[in-house]
Design a protein around this motif. Structure first.
Motif, short mmCIF file in Angstrom:
data_model
loop_
_atom_site.label_atom_id
_atom_site.label_comp_id
_atom_site.label_asym_id
_atom_site.label_seq_id
_atom_site.Cartn_x
_atom_site.Cartn_y
_atom_site.Cartn_z
N GLY A 106 0.83 -1.20 0.00
CA GLY A 106 0.00 0.00 0.00
C GLY A 106 0.86 1.24 0.00
O GLY A 106 2.08 1.19 0.18
N TYR A 271 -5.38 0.60 1.52
CA TYR A 271 -5.74 1.73 0.67
C TYR A 271 -6.44 2.79 1.50
O TYR A 271 -6.75 2.58 2.68
CB TYR A 271 -6.65 1.27 -0.48
N GLY A 272 -6.68 3.94 0.92
CA GLY A 272 -7.35 5.02 1.64
C GLY A 272 -6.86 6.37 1.17
O GLY A 272 -6.63 6.59 -0.03
N SER A 273 -6.67 7.29 2.09
CA SER A 273 -6.20 8.64 1.80
C SER A 273 -4.99 8.92 2.68
O SER A 273 -5.09 8.84 3.91
CB SER A 273 -7.31 9.67 2.07
N SER A 281 -7.68 -4.54 3.33
CA SER A 281 -8.56 -5.39 2.53
C SER A 281 -8.60 -6.80 3.11
O SER A 281 -7.92 -7.11 4.09
CB SER A 281 -8.05 -5.46 1.09
N TYR A 293 -3.77 -5.07 -6.76
CA TYR A 293 -3.26 -3.77 -6.34
C TYR A 293 -2.88 -2.91 -7.56
O TYR A 293 -3.19 -1.72 -7.61
CB TYR A 293 -2.04 -3.93 -5.44
N TYR A 297 -8.49 -1.97 -8.17
CA TYR A 297 -9.91 -2.29 -7.93
C TYR A 297 -10.02 -3.60 -7.17
O TYR A 297 -9.40 -4.61 -7.54
CB TYR A 297 -10.66 -2.39 -9.25
N VAL A 303 -14.66 -2.01 -4.53
CA VAL A 303 -14.04 -0.72 -4.19
C VAL A 303 -12.96 -0.40 -5.22
O VAL A 303 -12.05 -1.22 -5.44
CB VAL A 303 -13.41 -0.75 -2.78
N ARG A 304 -13.06 0.76 -5.85
CA ARG A 304 -11.96 1.25 -6.68
C ARG A 304 -11.18 2.24 -5.84
O ARG A 304 -11.67 3.32 -5.51
CB ARG A 304 -12.47 1.91 -7.96
N PHE A 305 -9.96 1.86 -5.45
CA PHE A 305 -9.18 2.69 -4.53
C PHE A 305 -8.16 3.56 -5.25
O PHE A 305 -7.45 4.35 -4.62
CB PHE A 305 -8.48 1.83 -3.47
N ARG A 306 -8.07 3.43 -6.57
CA ARG A 306 -7.21 4.29 -7.37
C ARG A 306 -7.90 4.50 -8.70
O ARG A 306 -8.46 3.55 -9.26
CB ARG A 306 -5.83 3.63 -7.57
#
Length: 572
Positions: A106, A271-273, A281, A293, A297, A303-306
């Motif tokens: 991550g 993932y996140g901000s 996950s 990764y 997705y 969840v689409r994290f990027r």
């Protein structure tokens, strides 16, 4: 669920700000003054349950200290730990698997280290109630029915001893007093007899890994163990961990995808901000997890994290046929070490990689090109302007923006540099003190300040160290486009094969005996240089059929035998 983060280090209230966030808040104006208030230390705070996410305070804060994020309400039940009022928080939890190696992947600043501290019992989960200290019994009860519960039960009952390699560490004294038994023979006798203060970055990393492996424990945790290690040592360390700890529980945080894939059985994505929140996950088999990764997705979580996928492919800078820089052959002697180099010539637009084991003169070579070392023909003067980024970076007392201005007072007029600053997130730390930067932030700043210098050739030593995968991708793209668009040259020392393969059309392979001698090959294609290097260390690498990323073949496997027979150690 609303997440409001106020970075205390950047909030200037009350000294340099009269709480403009409160002045502009619609809820405060309506009379709900507790929506934005002053903490005991004078810093601003936001009551998340009263905030309406209008975003006005975010835009009006002159110090860019506020972030408001909306998350699905159902995530609240998975909140594991929060540091304090309006601070970073993490959802779900890193989950070790008994007698397996789990990799954590991550971005930096997303909660990986926080989770490692939880599963090593350095932090007790508070489930967002940061004013309460939970008992271990309460924590176990909160995780009832989840995969982590049996592990935490054993951890809190002191059945598990943890051996942990920290990301950042310090060493003093003789190496033999740090690595006392050296039970897996990772450290040779010459290194054991040395003072830790004299070690290179790779040597210090290896010593720290050997120290942790000397411990008898049930759980081993390695936080970014591959930093500064050469490719051969990375493979040997990974092989040692796999074989020596096959009956142990192991967690590895790592950004080198080649080694993460080879070393681990499973992968957990974070993932996140960055600096705001992180989410763990579910656990996946390593190949699937790494490819997921890269895709950005998570199908299971939907969840689409990027908002983009990472493609491992060559986008090499264009070169010219216009000769630009050359150097003669020379020799360097430093104590008992000797480096013999061949002469070389670069053309405008060339980006040349340097690869080889640690301790055979790679950093010595670029220091010599920079005119910093005496050689057999004196200090080199190539008649050009040189910018140099060293391997080891030392924080210093200066604001980031002041540092940039000192290099180029008019840097804001250079659109290419401004674009690079924004892509690497330097704009987000522009008012921070350099001495307070993380390892990744310091590395990105060093790359930017090197490129900002008015030079003909840029000598960049290990730019990928401490960077996460996304920043490595940005870094390689920035260097490539900068050199190509400005008709400059660059020489890059790095141990990330994906980085070198994607950034450098040409490379120089170094050979030799660690600490004794080194010699350079001629400049050749990077494909050929990597192939020759892997042949020397008897490792073959294939390409993943879905993502195209490099993957190490198991020694003696069908693919390994076929590639060796064909002389293809690095499959394109």
């Amino acid at each position: 669920m609303r997440v409001a983060v106020i970075k205390e280090s950047e909030c200037e209230a009350p000294d340099n700000c009269n709480y403009i966030c409160a002045e502009v808040c619609p809820r405060v104006r309506e009379g709900a003054k507790e929506t934005v208030y002053a903490r005991e230390n004078g810093k601003a705070a936001i009551t998340e349950s009263l905030c309406i996410s209008c975003g006005i305070c975010v835009k009006r804060c002159p110090f860019d200290a506020i972030k408001i994020i909306n998350l699905p309400d159902e995530m609240a039940k998975n909140l594991t730990f929060q540091y304090g009022i309006n601070s970073f928080r993490t959802f779900n939890i890193a989950t070790p698997i008994e007698k397996k190696i789990v990799g954590i992947i991550g971005r930096n600043g997303i909660g990986k280290t926080t989770n490692i501290n939880i599963i090593s019992n350095k932090i007790i989960p508070n489930f967002g109630n940061f004013d309460k200290v939970y008992s271990t019994e309460e924590v176990i009860k909160e995780f009832r029915g989840k995969d982590i519960q049996p592990y935490l039960t054993r951890l809190y009952s002191k059945e598990l001893k943890i051996a942990k390699k920290e990301q950042n560490f310090s060493q003093t004294g003789k190496v033999k007093n740090i690595v006392k038994s050296n039970r897996f023979k990772l450290i040779n006798q010459d290194l054991l007899d040395r003072d830790s203060e004299s070690l290179s970055g790779g040597e210090a990393q290896l010593v720290e890994i050997a120290k942790v492996l000397d411990e008898e424990a049930e759980v081993y945790i390695f936080d970014e163990p591959m930093n500064y290690l050469d490719i051969n040592t990375r493979f040997n360390v990974s092989k040692t961990i796999k074989e020596a700890l096959k009956d142990k529980t192991v967690i590895v945080v790592e950004h080198d995808l080649v080694m993460l894939d080879y070393l681990t059985d499973f992968v957990q994505i974070f993932y996140g901000s960055e600096a705001n929140y992180g989410v763990a996950s579910h656990i996946m088999p390593s190949r699937n997890g790494i490819n997921t990764y890269l895709e950005g997705y998570l199908p299971a979580e939907n969840v689409r994290f990027r908002d983009y996928s990472i493609k491992i492919k060559k986008v090499l800078p264009a070169t010219t046929n216009e000769p630009f820089i050359s150097w003669p052959e020379f020799t360097i002697k430093i104590n008992d070490f000797t480096l013999d180099t061949k002469g070389g010539r670069l053309f405008k637009g060339d980006v040349v990689g340097i690869l080889g084991e640690n301790g055979i003169g790679k950093s010595t070579f670029i220091k010599a090109l920079a005119g910093l070392l005496e050689t057999s023909i004196g200090k080199l003067d190539l008649g050009i302007k040189i910018a140099y980024k060293p391997q080891i970076l030392k924080p210093f007392d200066s604001i980031v923006n002041e540092t940039l201005i000192n290099i180029n007072p008019r840097y804001t007029e250079d659109l290419g540099i401004i674009s690079a600053i924004n892509k690497l997130g330097i704009n987000k730390i522009i008012n921070k003190n350099v001495k307070n930067l993380s390892g990744g932030e310091l590395q990105k700043l060093a790359v930017i300040t090197t490129l900002m210098q008015n030079a003909d050739i840029y000598l960049i030593d290990e730019p990928s160290a401490n960077l996460d995968i996304e920043d490595r991708l940005e870094c390689m793209n920035i260097i490539s486009s900068f050199i190509s668009s400005r008709n400059k040259c660059a020489i890059i020392v790095d141990h990330d094969l994906s980085f070198l393969d994607s950034t450098c059309p040409k490379s120089i392979l170094f050979r030799g005996q660690k600490g004794v001698n080194g010699m350079t090959d001629d400049i050749e294609s990077t494909e050929k240089a990597i192939n020759n290097f892997l042949k020397n260390v008897d490792i073959t690498i294939r390409r993943d059929k879905d993502s195209g990323r490099p993957r190490i073949n198991q020694n003696g496997s069908k693919l390994d035998i076929e590639q060796k027979s064909a002389g293809i150690y690095f499959a394109e």
